[in-house]
Write a protein that holds these residues in place. Structure first.
Motif, PDB file in Angstrom:
ATOM      1  N   PHE A  20       0.838  -1.198   0.000  1.00  0.00           N
ATOM      2  CA  PHE A  20       0.000   0.000   0.000  1.00  0.00           C
ATOM      3  C   PHE A  20       0.876   1.253   0.000  1.00  0.00           C
ATOM      4  O   PHE A  20       0.941   1.974   0.999  1.00  0.00           O
ATOM      5  CB  PHE A  20      -0.923   0.011   1.230  1.00  0.00           C
ATOM      6  CG  PHE A  20      -1.739  -1.235   1.386  1.00  0.00           C
ATOM      7  CD1 PHE A  20      -2.845  -1.471   0.588  1.00  0.00           C
ATOM      8  CD2 PHE A  20      -1.384  -2.194   2.333  1.00  0.00           C
ATOM      9  CE1 PHE A  20      -3.592  -2.631   0.736  1.00  0.00           C
ATOM     10  CE2 PHE A  20      -2.134  -3.351   2.494  1.00  0.00           C
ATOM     11  CZ  PHE A  20      -3.240  -3.573   1.690  1.00  0.00           C
ATOM     12  N   PRO A  21       1.576   1.516  -1.091  1.00  0.00           N
ATOM     13  CA  PRO A  21       2.478   2.671  -1.101  1.00  0.00           C
ATOM     14  C   PRO A  21       1.712   3.979  -0.907  1.00  0.00           C
ATOM     15  O   PRO A  21       0.531   4.082  -1.251  1.00  0.00           O
ATOM     16  CB  PRO A  21       3.122   2.606  -2.484  1.00  0.00           C
ATOM     17  CG  PRO A  21       2.296   1.691  -3.295  1.00  0.00           C
ATOM     18  CD  PRO A  21       1.530   0.815  -2.357  1.00  0.00           C
ATOM     19  N   ARG A  22       2.412   4.928  -0.328  1.00  0.00           N
ATOM     20  CA  ARG A  22       1.804   6.242  -0.113  1.00  0.00           C
ATOM     21  C   ARG A  22       1.518   6.903  -1.455  1.00  0.00           C
ATOM     22  O   ARG A  22       2.238   6.676  -2.428  1.00  0.00           O
ATOM     23  CB  ARG A  22       2.736   7.116   0.707  1.00  0.00           C
ATOM     24  CG  ARG A  22       2.920   6.605   2.106  1.00  0.00           C
ATOM     25  CD  ARG A  22       3.931   7.478   2.835  1.00  0.00           C
ATOM     26  NE  ARG A  22       4.210   6.943   4.146  1.00  0.00           N
ATOM     27  CZ  ARG A  22       3.656   7.394   5.268  1.00  0.00           C
ATOM     28  NH1 ARG A  22       2.801   8.369   5.233  1.00  0.00           N
ATOM     29  NH2 ARG A  22       3.973   6.853   6.422  1.00  0.00           N
ATOM     30  N   PRO A  23       0.500   7.770  -1.480  1.00  0.00           N
ATOM     31  CA  PRO A  23       0.232   8.520  -2.720  1.00  0.00           C
ATOM     32  C   PRO A  23       1.450   9.367  -3.091  1.00  0.00           C
ATOM     33  O   PRO A  23       2.216   9.794  -2.227  1.00  0.00           O
ATOM     34  CB  PRO A  23      -0.957   9.410  -2.346  1.00  0.00           C
ATOM     35  CG  PRO A  23      -1.551   8.795  -1.122  1.00  0.00           C
ATOM     36  CD  PRO A  23      -0.443   8.069  -0.421  1.00  0.00           C
ATOM     37  N   ALA A  24       1.625   9.619  -4.359  1.00  0.00           N
ATOM     38  CA  ALA A  24       2.810  10.319  -4.851  1.00  0.00           C
ATOM     39  C   ALA A  24       3.022  11.668  -4.182  1.00  0.00           C
ATOM     40  O   ALA A  24       4.156  12.052  -3.900  1.00  0.00           O
ATOM     41  CB  ALA A  24       2.711  10.493  -6.368  1.00  0.00           C
ATOM     42  N   ASP A  25       1.951  12.380  -3.883  1.00  0.00           N
ATOM     43  CA  ASP A  25       2.108  13.708  -3.281  1.00  0.00           C
ATOM     44  C   ASP A  25       2.604  13.647  -1.837  1.00  0.00           C
ATOM     45  O   ASP A  25       3.121  14.624  -1.315  1.00  0.00           O
ATOM     46  CB  ASP A  25       0.812  14.509  -3.371  1.00  0.00           C
ATOM     47  CG  ASP A  25      -0.332  13.880  -2.599  1.00  0.00           C
ATOM     48  OD1 ASP A  25      -0.462  12.643  -2.631  1.00  0.00           O
ATOM     49  OD2 ASP A  25      -1.095  14.629  -1.964  1.00  0.00           O
ATOM     50  N   VAL A  26       2.484  12.508  -1.194  1.00  0.00           N
ATOM     51  CA  VAL A  26       2.953  12.336   0.175  1.00  0.00           C
ATOM     52  C   VAL A  26       4.274  11.558   0.208  1.00  0.00           C
ATOM     53  O   VAL A  26       5.108  11.767   1.081  1.00  0.00           O
ATOM     54  CB  VAL A  26       1.887  11.600   1.026  1.00  0.00           C
ATOM     55  CG1 VAL A  26       2.378  11.357   2.428  1.00  0.00           C
ATOM     56  CG2 VAL A  26       0.588  12.384   1.045  1.00  0.00           C
ATOM     57  N   ALA A  27       4.474  10.686  -0.748  1.00  0.00           N
ATOM     58  CA  ALA A  27       5.638   9.807  -0.759  1.00  0.00           C
ATOM     59  C   ALA A  27       6.950  10.577  -0.731  1.00  0.00           C
ATOM     60  O   ALA A  27       7.943  10.102  -0.171  1.00  0.00           O
ATOM     61  CB  ALA A  27       5.595   8.892  -1.982  1.00  0.00           C
ATOM     62  N   LYS A  28       6.972  11.759  -1.287  1.00  0.00           N
ATOM     63  CA  LYS A  28       8.212  12.530  -1.330  1.00  0.00           C
ATOM     64  C   LYS A  28       8.691  12.946   0.061  1.00  0.00           C
ATOM     65  O   LYS A  28       9.840  13.314   0.230  1.00  0.00           O
ATOM     66  CB  LYS A  28       8.043  13.762  -2.212  1.00  0.00           C
ATOM     67  CG  LYS A  28       6.994  14.741  -1.712  1.00  0.00           C
ATOM     68  CD  LYS A  28       6.789  15.865  -2.701  1.00  0.00           C
ATOM     69  CE  LYS A  28       5.630  16.751  -2.260  1.00  0.00           C
ATOM     70  NZ  LYS A  28       5.285  17.730  -3.264  1.00  0.00           N
ATOM     71  N   TYR A  29       7.826  12.841   1.065  1.00  0.00           N
ATOM     72  CA  TYR A  29       8.188  13.212   2.431  1.00  0.00           C
ATOM     73  C   TYR A  29       8.661  12.031   3.273  1.00  0.00           C
ATOM     74  O   TYR A  29       9.032  12.204   4.423  1.00  0.00           O
ATOM     75  CB  TYR A  29       6.997  13.867   3.140  1.00  0.00           C
ATOM     76  CG  TYR A  29       6.522  15.119   2.457  1.00  0.00           C
ATOM     77  CD1 TYR A  29       7.296  16.272   2.476  1.00  0.00           C
ATOM     78  CD2 TYR A  29       5.310  15.142   1.784  1.00  0.00           C
ATOM     79  CE1 TYR A  29       6.871  17.421   1.841  1.00  0.00           C
ATOM     80  CE2 TYR A  29       4.870  16.289   1.148  1.00  0.00           C
ATOM     81  CZ  TYR A  29       5.655  17.418   1.180  1.00  0.00           C
ATOM     82  OH  TYR A  29       5.232  18.564   0.550  1.00  0.00           O
ATOM     83  N   VAL A  30       8.614  10.836   2.715  1.00  0.00           N
ATOM     84  CA  VAL A  30       8.919   9.629   3.471  1.00  0.00           C
ATOM     85  C   VAL A  30      10.131   8.936   2.866  1.00  0.00           C
ATOM     86  O   VAL A  30      10.144   8.612   1.679  1.00  0.00           O
ATOM     87  CB  VAL A  30       7.710   8.666   3.479  1.00  0.00           C
ATOM     88  CG1 VAL A  30       8.016   7.426   4.285  1.00  0.00           C
ATOM     89  CG2 VAL A  30       6.477   9.375   4.010  1.00  0.00           C
ATOM     90  N   GLU A  31      11.129   8.717   3.687  1.00  0.00           N
ATOM     91  CA  GLU A  31      12.324   8.003   3.261  1.00  0.00           C
ATOM     92  C   GLU A  31      12.109   6.501   3.434  1.00  0.00           C
ATOM     93  O   GLU A  31      11.322   6.075   4.280  1.00  0.00           O
ATOM     94  CB  GLU A  31      13.530   8.428   4.122  1.00  0.00           C
ATOM     95  CG  GLU A  31      13.925   9.871   3.930  1.00  0.00           C
ATOM     96  CD  GLU A  31      14.574  10.131   2.588  1.00  0.00           C
ATOM     97  OE1 GLU A  31      15.279   9.227   2.088  1.00  0.00           O
ATOM     98  OE2 GLU A  31      14.354  11.213   2.035  1.00  0.00           O
ATOM     99  N   PRO A  32      12.833   5.683   2.683  1.00  0.00           N
ATOM    100  CA  PRO A  32      12.748   4.234   2.892  1.00  0.00           C
ATOM    101  C   PRO A  32      13.194   3.880   4.323  1.00  0.00           C
ATOM    102  O   PRO A  32      14.064   4.554   4.898  1.00  0.00           O
ATOM    103  CB  PRO A  32      13.732   3.660   1.874  1.00  0.00           C
ATOM    104  CG  PRO A  32      13.904   4.743   0.852  1.00  0.00           C
ATOM    105  CD  PRO A  32      13.716   6.033   1.579  1.00  0.00           C
ATOM    106  N   LEU A  33      12.589   2.847   4.863  1.00  0.00           N
ATOM    107  CA  LEU A  33      12.942   2.393   6.216  1.00  0.00           C
ATOM    108  C   LEU A  33      14.337   1.800   6.193  1.00  0.00           C
ATOM    109  O   LEU A  33      14.639   0.902   5.402  1.00  0.00           O
ATOM    110  CB  LEU A  33      11.932   1.348   6.687  1.00  0.00           C
ATOM    111  CG  LEU A  33      12.203   0.704   8.038  1.00  0.00           C
ATOM    112  CD1 LEU A  33      12.096   1.756   9.149  1.00  0.00           C
ATOM    113  CD2 LEU A  33      11.248  -0.436   8.294  1.00  0.00           C
ATOM    114  N   ARG A  34      15.199   2.318   7.062  1.00  0.00           N
ATOM    115  CA  ARG A  34      16.548   1.781   7.205  1.00  0.00           C
ATOM    116  C   ARG A  34      16.794   1.501   8.682  1.00  0.00           C
ATOM    117  O   ARG A  34      16.560   2.373   9.517  1.00  0.00           O
ATOM    118  CB  ARG A  34      17.577   2.798   6.704  1.00  0.00           C
ATOM    119  CG  ARG A  34      17.579   2.953   5.225  1.00  0.00           C
ATOM    120  CD  ARG A  34      18.704   3.855   4.747  1.00  0.00           C
ATOM    121  NE  ARG A  34      18.253   4.507   3.537  1.00  0.00           N
ATOM    122  CZ  ARG A  34      17.964   5.803   3.437  1.00  0.00           C
ATOM    123  NH1 ARG A  34      18.110   6.587   4.446  1.00  0.00           N
ATOM    124  NH2 ARG A  34      17.533   6.279   2.296  1.00  0.00           N
TER     125      ARG A  34
END
Length: 112
Positions: A94-108
């Motif tokens: 369930f990936p975040r919508p594109a307009d929100v995804a830019k604020y979330v980094e991959p989990l490390r």
């Protein structure tokens, strides 16, 4: 999350006590994590009880009062692994919508 009824979303949003319990139950209701195995929701409820011990200083019969006994290295590794598994699964499924995804980094998770 797609396909969650507005009434269920409002119920979660409106809860002030043990909201995580309701989130887990709604995920179970909609079979969101079933691909992770039959026991995933029970594991999340166990994690929730330990989280409550820290977050709200909750005393309950399932978590020892002695924090050294409650938060063993093995339990800490288990909880981190469970969180990484669930978050990784949800971010793929369930990936975040594109307009929100830019604020979330991959989990490390750093190496120990």
């Amino acid at each position: 999350m797609p396909n969650i009824a507005e009434a269920d979303r409002r119920e979660i949003e409106g809860k002030k006590i043990d909201k995580l319990n309701n989130i887990i139950d709604v995920m179970r209701k909609y079979d969101l994590l079933n691909e992770l195995g039959a026991g995933i929701y029970d594991e999340l409820h166990i994690l929730r009880k330990f989280r409550n011990k820290v977050h709200i200083q909750d005393d309950n019969q399932d978590v020892p009062r002695d924090e050294a006994a409650a938060f063993t290295p093995a339990r800490c590794a288990w909880s981190l692994g469970l969180c990484a598994t669930v978050l990784g699964f949800l971010s793929q499924k369930f990936p975040r919508p594109a307009d929100v995804a830019k604020y979330v980094e991959p989990l490390r998770i750093p190496d120990a």
